[in-house]
Design an enzyme around this catalytic site. Structure first.
Site, PDB file in Angstrom:
ATOM      1  N   THR A   1      81.365  74.182  30.970  1.00 37.86           N
ATOM      2  CA  THR A   1      82.663  74.695  30.513  1.00 37.86           C
ATOM      3  C   THR A   1      83.076  75.902  31.326  1.00 37.86           C
ATOM      4  O   THR A   1      82.231  76.612  31.871  1.00 37.86           O
ATOM      5  CB  THR A   1      82.617  75.103  29.028  1.00 37.86           C
TER       6      THR A   1
ATOM      7  N   ASN B   1      85.383  77.801  29.642  1.00 36.44           N
ATOM      8  CA  ASN B   1      86.003  78.530  28.529  1.00 36.44           C
ATOM      9  C   ASN B   1      85.002  79.541  27.955  1.00 36.44           C
ATOM     10  O   ASN B   1      83.998  79.175  27.360  1.00 36.44           O
ATOM     11  CB  ASN B   1      86.432  77.495  27.478  1.00 36.44           C
TER      12      ASN B   1
ATOM     13  N   ASP C   1      84.098  69.004  24.202  1.00 35.04           N
ATOM     14  CA  ASP C   1      85.530  68.741  24.269  1.00 35.04           C
ATOM     15  C   ASP C   1      86.076  68.886  22.859  1.00 35.04           C
ATOM     16  O   ASP C   1      85.537  68.311  21.915  1.00 35.04           O
ATOM     17  CB  ASP C   1      85.859  67.369  24.853  1.00 35.04           C
TER      18      ASP C   1
ATOM     19  N   GLY D   1      91.869  80.822  21.562  1.00 35.20           N
ATOM     20  CA  GLY D   1      92.762  79.663  21.463  1.00 35.20           C
ATOM     21  C   GLY D   1      93.668  79.691  20.235  1.00 35.20           C
ATOM     22  O   GLY D   1      94.405  80.651  19.988  1.00 35.20           O
TER      23      GLY D   1
ATOM     24  N   LYS E   1      82.577  82.137  11.313  1.00 35.86           N
ATOM     25  CA  LYS E   1      83.142  80.985  12.051  1.00 35.86           C
ATOM     26  C   LYS E   1      82.012  80.094  12.570  1.00 35.86           C
ATOM     27  O   LYS E   1      82.092  78.869  12.500  1.00 35.86           O
ATOM     28  CB  LYS E   1      84.038  81.464  13.203  1.00 35.86           C
TER      29      LYS E   1
ATOM     30  N   ARG F   1      82.665  73.306  15.837  1.00 36.90           N
ATOM     31  CA  ARG F   1      81.654  73.449  16.900  1.00 36.90           C
ATOM     32  C   ARG F   1      80.267  73.622  16.285  1.00 36.90           C
ATOM     33  O   ARG F   1      79.288  73.044  16.764  1.00 36.90           O
ATOM     34  CB  ARG F   1      82.054  74.651  17.778  1.00 36.90           C
TER      35      ARG F   1
HETATM   36  P1  ITT Z   1      86.417  73.374  29.283  1.00 36.90           P
HETATM   37  O1  ITT Z   1      87.015  72.001  29.460  1.00 36.90           O
HETATM   38  O2  ITT Z   1      86.123  74.068  30.580  1.00 36.90           O
HETATM   39  O3  ITT Z   1      85.250  73.361  28.354  1.00 36.90           O
HETATM   40  P2  ITT Z   1      88.863  73.923  27.845  1.00 36.90           P
HETATM   41  O4  ITT Z   1      89.366  75.137  27.131  1.00 36.90           O
HETATM   42  O5  ITT Z   1      89.803  73.276  28.827  1.00 36.90           O
HETATM   43  O6  ITT Z   1      87.484  74.341  28.555  1.00 36.90           O
HETATM   44  P3  ITT Z   1      88.997  71.592  26.145  1.00 36.90           P
HETATM   45  O7  ITT Z   1      89.613  70.721  27.155  1.00 36.90           O
HETATM   46  O8  ITT Z   1      87.913  71.047  25.276  1.00 36.90           O
HETATM   47  O9  ITT Z   1      88.355  72.888  26.804  1.00 36.90           O
HETATM   48  O10 ITT Z   1      90.149  72.177  25.242  1.00 36.90           O
HETATM   49  C1  ITT Z   1      89.837  72.785  24.052  1.00 36.90           C
HETATM   50  C2  ITT Z   1      91.036  73.567  23.557  1.00 36.90           C
HETATM   51  O11 ITT Z   1      91.164  73.374  22.145  1.00 36.90           O
HETATM   52  C3  ITT Z   1      90.773  75.048  23.740  1.00 36.90           C
HETATM   53  O12 ITT Z   1      91.229  75.487  25.004  1.00 36.90           O
HETATM   54  C4  ITT Z   1      91.582  75.628  22.584  1.00 36.90           C
HETATM   55  O13 ITT Z   1      92.936  75.668  22.896  1.00 36.90           O
HETATM   56  C5  ITT Z   1      91.390  74.589  21.489  1.00 36.90           C
HETATM   57  N1  ITT Z   1      90.197  74.916  20.677  1.00 36.90           N
HETATM   58  C6  ITT Z   1      89.019  74.234  20.644  1.00 36.90           C
HETATM   59  N2  ITT Z   1      88.139  74.838  19.831  1.00 36.90           N
HETATM   60  C7  ITT Z   1      88.768  75.922  19.351  1.00 36.90           C
HETATM   61  C8  ITT Z   1      88.379  76.959  18.489  1.00 36.90           C
HETATM   62  O14 ITT Z   1      87.147  77.031  17.997  1.00 36.90           O
HETATM   63  N3  ITT Z   1      89.273  77.906  18.203  1.00 36.90           N
HETATM   64  C9  ITT Z   1      90.507  77.876  18.720  1.00 36.90           C
HETATM   65  N4  ITT Z   1      90.950  76.945  19.562  1.00 36.90           N
HETATM   66  C10 ITT Z   1      90.092  75.966  19.879  1.00 36.90           C
END
Ligand code: ITT
Length: 202
Positions: free
Chosen positions: A8, A10, A70, A154, A176, A182
């Site tokens: 990831t 993120n 994801d 997010g 959380k 998650r």
């Molecule tokens: P990677 O693919 O590099 O892991 P990404 O942020 O692009 O990072 P995703 O494609 O899985 O990951 O998108 C997940 C999105 O969903 C994330 O960017 C947030 O906008 C939202 N999201 C997921 N889990 C969340 C959480 O626990 N709290 C808030 N928003 C969340």
């Protein structure tokens, strides 16, 4: 210590995953700290497909165990959007206060009972023998009426959880990480890893 590369970019996810996985005897490395640079095209149509795509791409570059997450926000009033497009909604690099305000405006005037939503998380793990397994977790809530809370990342500031009378951004990280999508997916994955890796993890 056994290494797992976590596929990831993120930072919010990494912090949560390291916390939830900390009691296992595993070193969880981000792509950056493993020195891996990859631009992964997430063109799957489900969270499962995208989690597996991420794992497979990184498995081409390492012999370590690879884990990916994801995840996204499904809003019932928007027929499940943004869903797998959560991070791309309104543009990948758009700040979240803009994305969150956009969602609030799309739900303007929508009553409580129609504001139902859930966070979904699929965790995929790929083993050096090529096997890939996935687990899934969800948390139900509602889209709030305003941005609230500073924690998390997010869409947390607009995701209201009625049982706790707060958004996931108002929760402590500890809370959380006990109840989130998650946490649920990772707890199932921890059980799978214990079965497969056994005493290495204790
Ligand atoms: P990677 O693919 O590099 O892991 P990404 O942020 O692009 O990072 P995703 O494609 O899985 O990951 O998108 C997940 C999105 O969903 C994330 O960017 C947030 O906008 C939202 N999201 C997921 N889990 C969340 C959480 O626990 N709290 C808030 N928003 C969340």
């Amino acid at each position: 210590m056994r290494r797992i590369i976590f596929a990831t970019k993120n930072q919010g996810k990494i912090a949560e995953i390291q916390e939830i996985m900390k009691e296992l005897n595993l070193e969880i490395l981000s792509l950056e700290s493993a020195g891996i640079d990859a631009d992964i095209i997430e063109n799957g149509s489900s969270f499962e497909e995208n989690a597996i795509i991420k794992v497979k791409e990184i498995m081409k570059l390492t012999n370590d165990i690879v884990m990916a997450d994801d995840s996204g926000l499904e809003i019932d009033y928007l027929n499940g959007a943004p869903g797998v497009y959560s991070s791309r909604f309104e543009g990948e690099n758009t700040p979240y206060d803009i994305k969150n305000n956009k969602i609030l405006s799309m739900l303007e005037g929508v009553p409580d009972e129609k504001r139902t939503a859930r966070f979904v998380c699929v965790i995929a793990v790929g083993f050096p023998n090529g096997e890939i397994i996935t687990t899934k977790g969800t948390i139900e809530g509602r889209i709030g009426y305003e941005i609230k809370g500073e924690n998390g990342f997010g869409y947390d500031p607009i995701f209201y959880v009625p049982e706790y009378n707060m958004t996931t951004a108002q929760m402590s990280p500890q809370l959380k990480n006990q109840i989130s999508h998650r946490a649920k997916a990772l707890n199932q994955m921890k059980a799978q890893l214990r079965i497969r890796l056994g005493e290495i993890l204790e």
